[in-house]
Design a protein around this motif. Structure first.
Motif, PDB file in Angstrom:
ATOM      1  N   PHE A 497      11.642  54.296  14.516  1.00 36.30           N
ATOM      2  CA  PHE A 497      12.748  55.236  14.321  1.00 36.30           C
ATOM      3  C   PHE A 497      13.239  55.793  15.650  1.00 36.30           C
ATOM      4  N   TYR A 498      12.333  55.979  16.615  1.00 37.44           N
ATOM      5  CA  TYR A 498      12.779  56.468  17.920  1.00 37.44           C
ATOM      6  C   TYR A 498      13.731  55.460  18.567  1.00 37.44           C
ATOM      7  N   GLY A 499      13.366  54.181  18.511  1.00 37.59           N
ATOM      8  CA  GLY A 499      14.272  53.163  19.051  1.00 37.59           C
ATOM      9  C   GLY A 499      15.585  53.110  18.297  1.00 37.59           C
ATOM     10  N   TRP A 500      15.511  53.293  16.979  1.00 35.82           N
ATOM     11  CA  TRP A 500      16.702  53.271  16.122  1.00 35.82           C
ATOM     12  C   TRP A 500      17.642  54.437  16.467  1.00 35.82           C
ATOM     13  N   VAL A 501      17.078  55.648  16.586  1.00 32.31           N
ATOM     14  CA  VAL A 501      17.881  56.838  16.860  1.00 32.31           C
ATOM     15  C   VAL A 501      18.531  56.760  18.243  1.00 32.31           C
ATOM     16  N   THR A 502      17.749  56.344  19.225  1.00 35.05           N
ATOM     17  CA  THR A 502      18.243  56.345  20.602  1.00 35.05           C
ATOM     18  C   THR A 502      19.036  55.097  20.954  1.00 35.05           C
ATOM     19  N   GLY A 503      18.985  54.076  20.083  1.00 34.27           N
ATOM     20  CA  GLY A 503      19.736  52.853  20.344  1.00 34.27           C
ATOM     21  C   GLY A 503      19.106  51.967  21.394  1.00 34.27           C
ATOM     22  N   ILE A 504      17.806  52.109  21.645  1.00 31.88           N
ATOM     23  CA  ILE A 504      17.151  51.256  22.638  1.00 31.88           C
ATOM     24  C   ILE A 504      16.278  50.214  21.926  1.00 31.88           C
ATOM     25  N   THR A 505      16.023  49.144  22.620  1.00 25.64           N
ATOM     26  CA  THR A 505      15.232  48.047  22.062  1.00 25.64           C
ATOM     27  C   THR A 505      13.757  48.432  21.986  1.00 25.64           C
ATOM     28  N   THR A 506      13.168  48.186  20.837  1.00 23.03           N
ATOM     29  CA  THR A 506      11.727  48.367  20.662  1.00 23.03           C
ATOM     30  C   THR A 506      11.049  47.013  20.761  1.00 23.03           C
ATOM     31  N   ILE A 507       9.968  46.932  21.519  1.00 17.66           N
ATOM     32  CA  ILE A 507       9.225  45.679  21.620  1.00 17.66           C
ATOM     33  C   ILE A 507       7.863  45.872  20.964  1.00 17.66           C
ATOM     34  N   SER A 508       7.470  44.883  20.162  1.00 17.43           N
ATOM     35  CA  SER A 508       6.261  45.033  19.344  1.00 17.43           C
ATOM     36  C   SER A 508       5.745  43.650  18.962  1.00 17.43           C
ATOM     37  N   SER A 509       4.478  43.585  18.594  1.00 21.43           N
ATOM     38  CA  SER A 509       3.937  42.351  18.008  1.00 21.43           C
ATOM     39  C   SER A 509       3.610  42.561  16.539  1.00 21.43           C
ATOM     40  N   ASN A 510       4.028  43.705  15.997  1.00 19.32           N
ATOM     41  CA  ASN A 510       3.735  44.050  14.601  1.00 19.32           C
ATOM     42  C   ASN A 510       4.799  43.437  13.685  1.00 19.32           C
ATOM     43  N   ARG A 511       4.699  42.138  13.486  1.00 20.74           N
ATOM     44  CA  ARG A 511       5.689  41.411  12.695  1.00 20.74           C
ATOM     45  C   ARG A 511       5.724  41.893  11.242  1.00 20.74           C
ATOM     46  N   THR A 512       4.587  42.310  10.712  1.00 20.84           N
ATOM     47  CA  THR A 512       4.516  42.739   9.311  1.00 20.84           C
ATOM     48  C   THR A 512       5.397  43.961   9.065  1.00 20.84           C
ATOM     49  N   VAL A 513       5.291  44.955   9.932  1.00 17.67           N
ATOM     50  CA  VAL A 513       6.086  46.165   9.758  1.00 17.67           C
ATOM     51  C   VAL A 513       7.563  45.883   9.990  1.00 17.67           C
ATOM     52  N   VAL A 514       7.868  45.062  10.993  1.00 17.14           N
ATOM     53  CA  VAL A 514       9.263  44.734  11.262  1.00 17.14           C
ATOM     54  C   VAL A 514       9.887  44.031  10.067  1.00 17.14           C
ATOM     55  N   LYS A 515       9.148  43.115   9.458  1.00 24.17           N
ATOM     56  CA  LYS A 515       9.646  42.417   8.277  1.00 24.17           C
ATOM     57  C   LYS A 515       9.844  43.385   7.120  1.00 24.17           C
ATOM     58  N   GLN A 516       8.940  44.363   6.993  1.00 25.32           N
ATOM     59  CA  GLN A 516       9.064  45.372   5.946  1.00 25.32           C
ATOM     60  C   GLN A 516      10.345  46.182   6.133  1.00 25.32           C
ATOM     61  N   ILE A 517      10.643  46.543   7.374  1.00 18.28           N
ATOM     62  CA  ILE A 517      11.867  47.298   7.657  1.00 18.28           C
ATOM     63  C   ILE A 517      13.101  46.467   7.316  1.00 18.28           C
ATOM     64  N   GLU A 518      13.108  45.197   7.733  1.00 16.58           N
ATOM     65  CA  GLU A 518      14.240  44.308   7.431  1.00 16.58           C
ATOM     66  C   GLU A 518      14.479  44.199   5.933  1.00 16.58           C
ATOM     67  N   THR A 519      13.391  44.012   5.196  1.00 19.96           N
ATOM     68  CA  THR A 519      13.505  43.821   3.752  1.00 19.96           C
ATOM     69  C   THR A 519      14.111  45.050   3.082  1.00 19.96           C
ATOM     70  N   VAL A 520      13.666  46.232   3.470  1.00 16.95           N
ATOM     71  CA  VAL A 520      14.187  47.466   2.879  1.00 16.95           C
ATOM     72  C   VAL A 520      15.661  47.645   3.242  1.00 16.95           C
ATOM     73  N   VAL A 521      16.021  47.392   4.498  1.00 17.16           N
ATOM     74  CA  VAL A 521      17.423  47.538   4.925  1.00 17.16           C
ATOM     75  C   VAL A 521      18.312  46.577   4.142  1.00 17.16           C
ATOM     76  N   GLU A 522      17.902  45.331   4.045  1.00 23.22           N
ATOM     77  CA  GLU A 522      18.728  44.345   3.342  1.00 23.22           C
ATOM     78  C   GLU A 522      18.787  44.639   1.843  1.00 23.22           C
ATOM     79  N   GLY A 523      17.665  45.111   1.295  1.00 19.48           N
ATOM     80  CA  GLY A 523      17.636  45.397  -0.128  1.00 19.48           C
ATOM     81  C   GLY A 523      18.489  46.581  -0.533  1.00 19.48           C
ATOM     82  N   HIS A 524      18.862  47.418   0.426  1.00 22.63           N
ATOM     83  CA  HIS A 524      19.670  48.605   0.130  1.00 22.63           C
ATOM     84  C   HIS A 524      20.970  48.601   0.935  1.00 22.63           C
ATOM     85  N   ARG A 525      21.411  47.407   1.308  1.00 25.42           N
ATOM     86  CA  ARG A 525      22.643  47.291   2.077  1.00 25.42           C
ATOM     87  C   ARG A 525      23.862  47.664   1.240  1.00 25.42           C
TER      88      ARG A 525
END
Length: 554
Positions: A497-525
């Motif tokens: 959320f910090y990266g989202w609010v500030t508009g900066i790129t977040t770098i991570s190896s946590n693919r599971t959480v990133v996929k979870q975020i994508e799924t929720v965003v797309e499911g409520h587009r």
């Protein structure tokens, strides 16, 4: 003799010379593809993300077909050299044999493969794949993140009629390129055959001055009873390129890469724009699908020149020069912001002994995951090949929550060198007043790898809780953020959320959480086509701390 796929060949040119020229070109293309594959293996930790094997497989099949054709030509040579004054019943058989050989030459797919490869290497970046199939389904959207096309898979049970084959997938999956080598004459024949004609509409909404364009050209099919409707079924009266454009648009609309639909580009090297009204309007129809169209007469010179070199297939006419293929390599960092937000998973990778020491003897107390990572580091070290290229030159920050969790893990199971790197990297304790140059030198002393000079230290810890709370309260994040806040952990919420609010790129190896975020965003587009989640780059792998106990869970 005419080879429709490529060029007109003078009758005097010997068939054997033509086949030899095509074989020479095919071998050269395979050599270029092999060079690119080697470049991918040398520069990427995960070369499987770039799929070039289909191009190579097609070229190998073409060589086999040409070699077979060459054998047929050689076996027929004695018959071709007989005295023409001798009458015989074999003349018809010889003519039929010649027609078959001519057809074999005309049917060669090599000119098309060569054009696709030329378009890719002269106008594309970040190659993902050649000839990849994409599907569309009513009410279903296929999301892909960071150019990851693997989730598309073979799509078992999908209707192939609801799919398109994309010739070039580039720009990390964000661009689709379709190449058509159909000549103008064949396209005009198809337009006429399917009953399409050009109408002119003389009506005008305003007064037209003398000599102004008062007529509007309309391409239409007079046999169609449902003109203007969106055809969902195959329409035999539709022009093939227009059917293709419609299919590409449907598939692109069902696919998202980094929350966006792929761009589509048509390349038509044998079509000239501004020459024939019927063709010009067909191009206009294609562009209405939000497709960029590049014709032969408006191609960039860098793309056109290599294609013009293929005018004759003979080896004497091949003026090919070696070309730098590095632009075709993936460009995962191109959209990075100047400041990067680092997740806890990568903070650990940046201090782990596994990432820095080239020789770590496996010990009995090492967890199996540690042993696997030791072996992986020997083959492809994480920091030099992936992490440092991603972060070098960027200011680095991490949230208080991520920093706290990171330090807790290091203090609990980290080795002395891992603890030392942590203090240096974060500018903590005895290094809190050290200048960046001192931090760099101390960090380098604890690594077997050459640390890049623009690796910026220390990583700055930022307060995220207040920033995120204010954004949620004042609507600076889309409504779906409130739902996400309830579904992911507090630490992950602070990071992403910090990266989202500030508009900066977040770098991570946590693919599971990133996929979870994508799924929720797309499911409520809903109808918000512009909705985007946080911009995240996923590191392909992670590193544990070497002090991990054998009986500790992964």
């Amino acid at each position: 003799m005419t080879i429709d796929n490529e060029v007109s060949i003078p009758d005097a040119v010997d068939q054997d010379a033509i086949v030899n020229g095509l074989l020479s070109k095919c071998e050269r293309l395979i050599s270029e593809v092999d060079s690119f594959q080697s470049l991918v293996k040398q520069t990427m930790r995960n070369p499987q993300l770039v799929e070039v094997r289909q191009m190579r497989s097609n070229l190998v099949s073409e060589i086999r077909a040409l070699e077979k054709l060459q054998g047929q030509i050689e076996s027929s040579t004695p018959a071709l050299l007989h005295d023409p004054s001798e009458e015989g019943d074999d003349d018809d058989d010889d003519d039929e044999s010649q027609l078959r050989l001519a057809h074999g030459l005309r049917s060669s797919n090599l000119p098309f493969y060569e054009t696709v490869w030329t378009v890719a290497k002269t106008s594309c970046t970040g190659l993902v794949a050649f000839w990849k199939r994409f599907y569309w389904d009513d009410g279903e959207s296929a999301l892909k993140q960071d150019g990851d096309e693997r989730s598309q898979g073979k799509r078992q049970g999908k209707n192939k009629r609801k799919s398109v084959l994309v010739d070039i997938v580039a720009d990390g999956g964000e661009e689709w390129v379709k190449v058509s080598t159909v000549p103008e004459s064949r396209l005009l024949f198809e337009i006429a055959e399917k009953g399409w004609e050009v109408d002119t509409d003389a009506s005008s909404d305003g007064e037209q001055g003398e000599g102004s364009a008062s007529q509007r050209v309309i391409l239409r099919n007079y046999d169609s009873n449902d003109e203007g409707q969106d055809h969902e079924s195959d329409d035999d009266d539709e022009i093939e390129l227009i059917k293709l454009a419609a299919g590409m648009r449907k598939a692109a609309n069902a696919t998202r890469v980094r929350y966006r639909h792929p761009r589509i580009r048509f390349v038509l090297p044998k079509i000239e724009e501004g020459k024939v009204a019927e063709i010009d309007h067909m191009l206009e129809v294609i562009r209405r699908y939000d497709i960029t169209v590049v014709c032969g007469n408006n191609m960039p010179s860098a793309m056109r020149a290599p294609l013009e070199e293929t005018a004759l297939p003979g080896p004497d006419n091949d003026s090919h020069q070696e070309q730098d293929l590095s632009d075709l390599l993936p460009t995962p960092y191109k959209s990075f912001t100047p400041t990067l937000n680092v997740d806890c998973t990568l903070l650990l990778a940046m201090v782990s002994d596994l990432s820095h020491f080239k020789h770590i003897p496996p010990l009995p107390n090492h967890h199996l995951a540690i042993k696997r990572q030791i072996d992986a580091e020997k083959q492809k070290p994480l920091l030099p090949l992936e992490l440092w290229p991603a972060v070098r030159g960027h200011e680095l920050v991490c949230t208080e929550e991520a920093a706290k969790r990171f330090r807790e893990i290091v203090q609990t199971i980290g080795t002395e060198t891992e603890k030392e790197r942590t203090e240096i990297m974060m500018g903590a304790f005895r290094f809190q007043n050290a200048d960046p140059e001192t931090l760099f030198q101390k960090y380098q002393e604890l690594s077997d790898h050459s640390v890049p000079q623009d690796w910026k230290l220390p990583i700055r810890v930022v307060e995220a809780k207040t920033v995120i709370s204010s954004a949620l309260t004042h609507g600076k994040l889309p409504p779906v953020a409130h739902l996400l806040a309830e579904t992911i952990s507090h630490i992950n919420q602070s990071v992403f959320f910090y990266g989202w609010v500030t508009g900066i790129t977040t770098i991570s190896s946590n693919r599971t959480v990133v996929k979870q975020i994508e799924t929720v965003v797309e499911g409520h587009r809903g109808s918000d086509d512009a909705l985007e989640g946080p911009h995240v780059w996923i590191c392909d792998t992670a590193r544990s701390l070497v002090g991990k106990e054998k009986d500790r869970k992964k």
